[in-house]
Write a protein that holds these residues in place. Structure first.
Motif, PDB file in Angstrom:
ATOM      1  N   GLY A 163       0.664  -1.099   0.133  1.00 45.70           N
ATOM      2  CA  GLY A 163       0.080   0.067   0.041  1.00 45.70           C
ATOM      3  C   GLY A 163       0.860   1.272   0.011  1.00 45.70           C
ATOM      4  O   GLY A 163       2.132   1.181   0.210  1.00 45.70           O
ATOM      5  N   GLU A 164       0.207   2.440  -0.304  1.00 39.47           N
ATOM      6  CA  GLU A 164       0.990   3.614  -0.201  1.00 39.47           C
ATOM      7  C   GLU A 164       1.594   3.914   1.164  1.00 39.47           C
ATOM      8  O   GLU A 164       1.148   3.374   2.129  1.00 39.47           O
ATOM      9  N   SER A 165       2.388   4.700   1.098  1.00 37.83           N
ATOM     10  CA  SER A 165       3.107   5.122   2.437  1.00 37.83           C
ATOM     11  C   SER A 165       2.179   5.896   3.434  1.00 37.83           C
ATOM     12  O   SER A 165       1.597   6.595   2.773  1.00 37.83           O
ATOM     13  N   GLY A 166       2.153   5.746   4.442  1.00 36.99           N
ATOM     14  CA  GLY A 166       1.374   6.278   5.360  1.00 36.99           C
ATOM     15  C   GLY A 166      -0.150   5.807   5.567  1.00 36.99           C
ATOM     16  O   GLY A 166      -0.861   6.545   6.324  1.00 36.99           O
ATOM     17  N   CYS A 167      -0.347   4.546   5.099  1.00 36.51           N
ATOM     18  CA  CYS A 167      -1.747   4.241   5.164  1.00 36.51           C
ATOM     19  C   CYS A 167      -1.877   3.190   6.269  1.00 36.51           C
ATOM     20  O   CYS A 167      -2.773   2.580   6.334  1.00 36.51           O
ATOM     21  N   GLY A 168      -0.821   2.999   7.055  1.00 34.29           N
ATOM     22  CA  GLY A 168      -1.099   2.270   8.217  1.00 34.29           C
ATOM     23  C   GLY A 168      -0.576   0.775   8.323  1.00 34.29           C
ATOM     24  O   GLY A 168      -1.098  -0.179   9.104  1.00 34.29           O
ATOM     25  N   LYS A 169       0.505   0.556   7.485  1.00 37.84           N
ATOM     26  CA  LYS A 169       1.034  -1.033   7.387  1.00 37.84           C
ATOM     27  C   LYS A 169       1.575  -1.623   8.631  1.00 37.84           C
ATOM     28  O   LYS A 169       1.504  -2.509   9.023  1.00 37.84           O
ATOM     29  N   GLU A 170       2.272  -0.461   9.310  1.00 39.11           N
ATOM     30  CA  GLU A 170       2.673  -1.099  10.826  1.00 39.11           C
ATOM     31  C   GLU A 170       1.733  -1.373  11.754  1.00 39.11           C
ATOM     32  O   GLU A 170       1.745  -2.223  12.355  1.00 39.11           O
ATOM     33  N   LEU A 171       0.668  -0.574  11.666  1.00 39.77           N
ATOM     34  CA  LEU A 171      -0.526  -1.127  12.610  1.00 39.77           C
ATOM     35  C   LEU A 171      -1.037  -2.425  12.124  1.00 39.77           C
ATOM     36  O   LEU A 171      -1.304  -3.119  13.287  1.00 39.77           O
ATOM     37  N   PHE A 172      -1.254  -2.701  11.076  1.00 43.34           N
ATOM     38  CA  PHE A 172      -1.601  -4.253  10.601  1.00 43.34           C
ATOM     39  C   PHE A 172      -0.673  -5.362  11.025  1.00 43.34           C
ATOM     40  O   PHE A 172      -1.153  -6.367  11.326  1.00 43.34           O
ATOM     41  N   ALA A 173       0.820  -4.782  10.657  1.00 40.58           N
ATOM     42  CA  ALA A 173       1.601  -5.791  11.112  1.00 40.58           C
ATOM     43  C   ALA A 173       1.615  -6.137  12.422  1.00 40.58           C
ATOM     44  O   ALA A 173       1.625  -7.108  13.180  1.00 40.58           O
ATOM     45  N   ARG A 174       1.318  -5.031  13.517  1.00 40.26           N
ATOM     46  CA  ARG A 174       1.338  -5.082  14.809  1.00 40.26           C
ATOM     47  C   ARG A 174      -0.105  -5.966  15.318  1.00 40.26           C
ATOM     48  O   ARG A 174       0.127  -6.924  15.988  1.00 40.26           O
ATOM     49  N   ALA A 175      -1.081  -5.895  14.482  1.00 35.94           N
ATOM     50  CA  ALA A 175      -2.235  -6.438  14.659  1.00 35.94           C
ATOM     51  C   ALA A 175      -2.094  -7.906  14.512  1.00 35.94           C
ATOM     52  O   ALA A 175      -2.671  -8.804  15.257  1.00 35.94           O
ATOM     53  N   ILE A 176      -1.482  -8.486  13.223  1.00 37.56           N
ATOM     54  CA  ILE A 176      -1.110  -9.741  12.899  1.00 37.56           C
ATOM     55  C   ILE A 176      -0.298 -10.496  14.037  1.00 37.56           C
ATOM     56  O   ILE A 176      -0.672 -11.489  14.618  1.00 37.56           O
ATOM     57  N   HIS A 177       0.630  -9.712  14.560  1.00 36.43           N
ATOM     58  CA  HIS A 177       1.509 -10.297  15.599  1.00 36.43           C
ATOM     59  C   HIS A 177       0.861 -10.525  17.078  1.00 36.43           C
ATOM     60  O   HIS A 177       0.710 -11.654  17.597  1.00 36.43           O
ATOM     61  N   VAL A 178       0.253  -9.354  17.330  1.00 32.84           N
ATOM     62  CA  VAL A 178      -0.590  -9.554  19.028  1.00 32.84           C
ATOM     63  C   VAL A 178      -1.760 -10.348  18.940  1.00 32.84           C
ATOM     64  O   VAL A 178      -2.249 -10.808  19.999  1.00 32.84           O
ATOM     65  N   ASN A 179      -2.302 -10.769  17.669  1.00 36.90           N
ATOM     66  CA  ASN A 179      -3.413 -11.706  17.685  1.00 36.90           C
ATOM     67  C   ASN A 179      -3.208 -13.055  17.320  1.00 36.90           C
ATOM     68  O   ASN A 179      -3.876 -14.034  16.944  1.00 36.90           O
ATOM     69  N   GLY A 180      -1.707 -13.345  17.149  1.00 38.95           N
ATOM     70  CA  GLY A 180      -1.175 -14.651  16.684  1.00 38.95           C
ATOM     71  C   GLY A 180      -0.560 -15.426  17.972  1.00 38.95           C
ATOM     72  O   GLY A 180      -0.393 -15.100  19.162  1.00 38.95           O
ATOM     73  N   PRO A 181      -0.208 -16.671  17.901  1.00 41.89           N
ATOM     74  CA  PRO A 181       0.586 -17.439  18.612  1.00 41.89           C
ATOM     75  C   PRO A 181       1.827 -17.025  19.253  1.00 41.89           C
ATOM     76  O   PRO A 181       2.366 -17.551  20.227  1.00 41.89           O
ATOM     77  N   ARG A 182       2.400 -15.916  18.512  1.00 40.67           N
ATOM     78  CA  ARG A 182       3.864 -15.239  19.379  1.00 40.67           C
ATOM     79  C   ARG A 182       3.470 -14.088  19.945  1.00 40.67           C
ATOM     80  O   ARG A 182       4.549 -13.213  20.289  1.00 40.67           O
ATOM     81  N   ARG A 183       2.161 -13.440  20.346  1.00 43.44           N
ATOM     82  CA  ARG A 183       1.882 -12.343  20.875  1.00 43.44           C
ATOM     83  C   ARG A 183       2.791 -12.072  22.311  1.00 43.44           C
ATOM     84  O   ARG A 183       2.927 -10.896  22.305  1.00 43.44           O
TER      85      ARG A 183
END
Length: 513
Positions: free
Chosen positions: A216-236
């Motif tokens: 996605g374009e810069s500034g559209c929240g990719k890091e927030l989605f990356a953190r969502a994937i991490h904290v809701n997975g088995p490695r949280r």
């Protein structure tokens, strides 16, 4: 012989792992309603929440196969009465009961024989929702004892809900009643259809160890989605380690990712682990993957294939157990075609690919939700009263195309909060005076390499600038707002002072020390 219903104290016990995990919020709430119904031996249960903007209750989780959602006015029906009066109610027989709202039964085709409802209160004692159960299994009405048990359950439910961002969004709407109530997903605000589709994909990908590529374009929240994937997975409970390939010189990226051995280069007087070792057991988030040098792409491919690598200057393989989430605004297929990105790495890293929409495609309501959220957070950060977002300023925000996406909106709002006095006006917004495209002869005009240059721009065409120019303009606006104080500017921009100095040097402005 039927089994006994769970004890009230056990209703939330199996759900503790879900509390605070935003991807599983819907599952948490539905499982919660299921267990409440089982505990009270009810046929159906409903969790109502209060919309402070419309002064209505809406069903947030419920046994409602007939309709998607039900809304009732404050004071309407038993649930509306409980929310308004703040007291529990049980109705042994709804016939002749003035507080019973029969229209819901007519809407769903369901026949209510008995019901009980109790308020949900926050830590300050304010009512923000209602728990309700319908029709006791096996016949017979709900009793006063059932209502007391439901009240005890409500206290537990309220404690759990107050640790979720759903409750935070309700509080935000309460503090800013002119704003629409929006979906709040793991700190990601918005409920535009493209975002909701992404939420569902994250729900599927997060519990696995699959490698994820966010585009996605810069500034559209990719890091927030990356953190969502991490904290809701088995490695949280393990580390989440970020590597920004765009912020590091190419020569240092390999060392940053993989570490180095003693004596690997001049000054390497001891072994230093890299980000992959630091994240062992957790997640490595590789931001701006498209900037990864080709020499390092092969080592990353080996990590993806074999979960091993060698430190810089080393010969012994180092094993790691990590999940990789990567992000880029680059067109990787095009880079592959041009030979600038390894094809085998591209296919290895796009096991699950998520395309994030730019802010301009999310609609005016998401822009308003985000803007009001940023007004509140900026005011809190700078210890200022929360200013009112004026109608003309809000209309201007909705018209603008946001080439820098959510990041640009956040910085724009922060600047306006700092410069406003009680109300944010259109003049406080650091935006171009007109949403029009510059002519090719104007500074900042941008044309794709090899593309024909337009002879003139339509007067009402959207302003289209390269992201670097948007960033340059914003950095200079922030510097002006803080009267040239580079330390304050770096803090406002949430970047290091050295990074700011480097960018200013690129703009032809010498560092003042």
């Amino acid at each position: 012989m039927p089994s006994s219903p769970p004890d009230v104290s056990q209703v939330l016990l199996p759900l503790g792992g879900l509390v605070g995990r935003e991807v599983d919020l819907d599952a948490f709430l539905q499982t919660l309603v299921d267990r409440i119904a089982i505990t009270l031996q009810a046929d159906r249960g409903t969790l109502w929440l209060l919309d402070p903007v419309r002064r209505e209750l809406f069903s947030r989780a419920a046994h409602l196969p007939e309709v998607a959602q039900i809304r009732v006015k404050l004071g309407q029906g038993v649930a509306g009465y409980v929310a308004e009066a703040g007291e529990p109610v049980h109705v042994p027989d709804p016939r002749g009961e003035r507080r019973f709202f029969a229209d819901i039964d007519r809407m769903t085709g369901y026949r209510t024989i008995s019901l009980a409802a109790v308020p949900l209160r926050d830590a300050a004692g304010a009512v923000y929702g209602v728990l309700q159960v319908l029709n006791r299994l096996g016949g017979g009405p709900f009793t006063e004892d059932d209502t007391r048990r439901l009240t005890d359950i409500a206290a537990q439910v309220s404690t759990a809900l107050q640790s979720t961002s759903l409750y935070q969004e309700l509080q935000r709407a309460k503090d800013q009643p002119q704003a629409p109530v929006g979906y709040f997903f793991n700190r990601i605000i918005g409920e535009a259809p493209p975002l909701k589709a992404l939420y569902r994909l994250v729900q599927k990908a997060a519990p696995t160890d699959a490698t994820v590529l966010l585009r996605g374009e810069s500034g559209c929240g990719k890091e927030l989605f990356a953190r969502a994937i991490h904290v809701n997975g088995p490695r949280r409970d393990k580390p989440f380690v970020k590597v920004d390939c765009a912020a590091l010189p190419a020569a240092l990226i390999e060392n940053e990712l993989f570490g180095h051995e003693k004596g690997a280069f001049t000054g390497a007087d001891h072994r230093v682990p890299g980000k992959f070792e630091a994240a062992d057991g957790g997640t490595v988030f590789i931001d701006e993957l498209g900037e990864l040098p080709q020499a390092v792409q092969g080592k990353l491919l080996r990590v993806l294939q074999d979960r091993e690598f060698e430190r810089v200057g080393g010969t012994q393989a180092v094993k790691v157990d990590v999940r990789i989430v990567a992000a880029t605004h680059r067109d990787l297929p095009r880079m592959v075609a041009e030979g600038r990105f390894r094809e085998d790495l591209y296919y290895r890293i796009k096991v699950v690919e998520l395309l994030l929409p730019p802010l301009r495609e999310r609609g005016a309501e998401d822009i308003e939700r985000l803007a009001r959220h940023f007004v509140a957070t900026a005011a809190k950060r700078h210890r200022l009263p929360v200013p009112r977002l004026g109608a003309t300023a809000l209309a201007r925000l909705k018209r603008y195309r946001w080439p820098g996406n959510v990041r640009e909106l956040e910085n724009c709002i922060e600047s306006a909060v700092v410069l406003s006095e009680g109300e944010i006006l259109e003049e406080h917004l650091p935006l171009p005076s007109l949403d029009r495209a510059p002519s090719p002869t104007e500074p900042g005009a941008f044309t794709e390499p090899g593309a024909p240059r337009a002879s003139a721009a339509a007067p009402d065409a959207p302003l289209l600038l390269p992201l670097a120019e948007v960033e340059r303009r914003h950095i200079l606006r922030v510097l002006e707002a803080v009267k040239g104080n580079r330390t304050a500017a770096a803090r406002t921009l949430e970047i290091g002072r050295n990074t700011l100095a480097r960018k200013l040097k690129e703009y032809g402005l010498a560092d003042e020390g």
